[in-house]
Enzyme design. Sequence first.
Site, mmCIF file in Angstrom:
data_model
loop_
_atom_site.group_PDB
_atom_site.id
_atom_site.type_symbol
_atom_site.label_atom_id
_atom_site.label_comp_id
_atom_site.label_asym_id
_atom_site.label_seq_id
_atom_site.Cartn_x
_atom_site.Cartn_y
_atom_site.Cartn_z
ATOM 1 N N TYR A 1 -19.446 -41.781 93.241
ATOM 2 C CA TYR A 1 -19.024 -40.816 92.227
ATOM 3 C C TYR A 1 -18.501 -41.540 90.983
ATOM 4 O O TYR A 1 -17.719 -42.487 91.084
ATOM 5 C CB TYR A 1 -17.950 -39.881 92.764
ATOM 6 C CG TYR A 1 -18.416 -38.927 93.839
ATOM 7 C CD1 TYR A 1 -19.778 -38.717 94.088
ATOM 8 C CD2 TYR A 1 -17.507 -38.209 94.612
ATOM 9 C CE1 TYR A 1 -20.208 -37.841 95.072
ATOM 10 C CE2 TYR A 1 -17.933 -37.322 95.600
ATOM 11 C CZ TYR A 1 -19.283 -37.153 95.833
ATOM 12 O OH TYR A 1 -19.704 -36.279 96.809
ATOM 13 N N PHE B 1 -24.855 -19.461 90.028
ATOM 14 C CA PHE B 1 -24.349 -19.583 88.664
ATOM 15 C C PHE B 1 -25.106 -20.632 87.845
ATOM 16 O O PHE B 1 -24.836 -20.796 86.667
ATOM 17 C CB PHE B 1 -22.851 -19.926 88.684
ATOM 18 C CG PHE B 1 -22.029 -18.924 89.462
ATOM 19 C CD1 PHE B 1 -21.847 -17.632 88.995
ATOM 20 C CD2 PHE B 1 -21.454 -19.273 90.676
ATOM 21 C CE1 PHE B 1 -21.100 -16.703 89.707
ATOM 22 C CE2 PHE B 1 -20.699 -18.360 91.403
ATOM 23 C CZ PHE B 1 -20.530 -17.069 90.913
ATOM 24 N N SER C 1 -21.952 -28.006 97.746
ATOM 25 C CA SER C 1 -22.567 -26.979 96.895
ATOM 26 C C SER C 1 -22.535 -25.608 97.574
ATOM 27 O O SER C 1 -23.568 -24.937 97.694
ATOM 28 C CB SER C 1 -24.008 -27.363 96.531
ATOM 29 O OG SER C 1 -24.510 -26.575 95.479
ATOM 30 N N PRO C 2 -21.357 -25.159 98.030
ATOM 31 C CA PRO C 2 -21.286 -23.908 98.791
ATOM 32 C C PRO C 2 -21.572 -22.643 97.989
ATOM 33 O O PRO C 2 -21.825 -21.597 98.582
ATOM 34 C CB PRO C 2 -19.838 -23.909 99.309
ATOM 35 C CG PRO C 2 -19.080 -24.717 98.302
ATOM 36 C CD PRO C 2 -20.035 -25.796 97.888
ATOM 37 N N LEU C 3 -21.547 -22.730 96.665
ATOM 38 C CA LEU C 3 -21.884 -21.559 95.852
ATOM 39 C C LEU C 3 -23.378 -21.508 95.533
ATOM 40 O O LEU C 3 -23.865 -20.535 94.948
ATOM 41 C CB LEU C 3 -21.074 -21.539 94.547
ATOM 42 C CG LEU C 3 -19.550 -21.558 94.696
ATOM 43 C CD1 LEU C 3 -18.881 -21.396 93.336
ATOM 44 C CD2 LEU C 3 -19.069 -20.481 95.656
ATOM 45 N N GLY C 4 -24.090 -22.550 95.906
ATOM 46 C CA GLY C 4 -25.534 -22.570 95.711
ATOM 47 C C GLY C 4 -25.943 -22.492 94.258
ATOM 48 O O GLY C 4 -25.255 -23.009 93.368
ATOM 49 N N GLU D 1 -28.766 -20.973 88.084
ATOM 50 C CA GLU D 1 -30.163 -20.597 87.828
ATOM 51 C C GLU D 1 -30.311 -19.082 87.720
ATOM 52 O O GLU D 1 -29.581 -18.329 88.375
ATOM 53 C CB GLU D 1 -31.056 -21.109 88.970
ATOM 54 C CG GLU D 1 -31.046 -22.624 89.141
ATOM 55 C CD GLU D 1 -31.816 -23.062 90.373
ATOM 56 O OE1 GLU D 1 -32.538 -22.212 90.951
ATOM 57 O OE2 GLU D 1 -31.685 -24.244 90.762
#
Length: 290
Positions: free
Chosen positions: A50, A209, A203-206, A211
């Site tokens: 990171y 927000f 990336s739990p929200l996919g 695409e």
Amino acid sequence: MKERDTYSRIIAGTMTWGSWGKKLSKREMIDLMQHCIELGLTTFDHADIYGSYSTEADFGQAYAESGVKREDIQLISKCGIQITRGRENRINHYEYSKDYIIWSAEQSLKKLNTEYLDLLLLHRPSPLMEPHEIAEAIDSLLQSGKIKQFGVSNFTPSQVAMLEKTIPVSGNQVEFSLTCDSPMYDGTFDECIANDRMAMAWSPLGSLFREETEQTQRIKKTMVPLMEKYGADESQLLLAWLLKHPAVVYPVIGTTNKERITLAKKALNIDLELQDWFVLLEASQGHGVP
């Protein structure tokens, strides 16, 4: 108490805290760290790469001046990906030699200003992994107290099984969300449940927000009545959907926004009704279950 119970149910991901994202100052990192801890998000997820190998050190300098007690937090980090940014590599690749794993873990300890990692993950599987060599490295780190637990990230069930012939694997961190649900179907979460292995989701929200697609449009439309029903916003419903899975998935949230972090914590209180869970699944997949 299970080993995974030592980690906060929602994990604070640090990938965007440094140069790969918000470029937070030391003071801002301390402030965000303390905000997370006050909410009960005591587990911080790192990786050596990171910030092109710089974010661990930035976080470590902030932690050293934060007044936070080491026993009050849990630190996760990952190793194994060699990138060209920040190091003199000719090509991005994976390295899992015994000496490299040990050296990489020790570098993370030094940068994070800590004597141990609660959990060290192999970041991505390599076609050239040699289980016995990996086991030697991990055994050394466990015996010396430099790591408390060992796990993997982005590994398939067969790759986990291969490693477990030589060394216990405590957890697997994979991509999982309403818009990326393959771990429910490819055996990843079945394997975690069967072996009582900690499942973590990055990336739990996919893509909701990120695409604008037919899939995300369907989901957003379907969420409108559910937002009113549960008194929740879209991000909270996405987390509540993920949290309902019996693998007891620990979402790794990437936001540095205090309000978003607070909302994420409140998602723990949302218990989606069974049919509402399937309503969201149907919206994501574009068809009902068979």
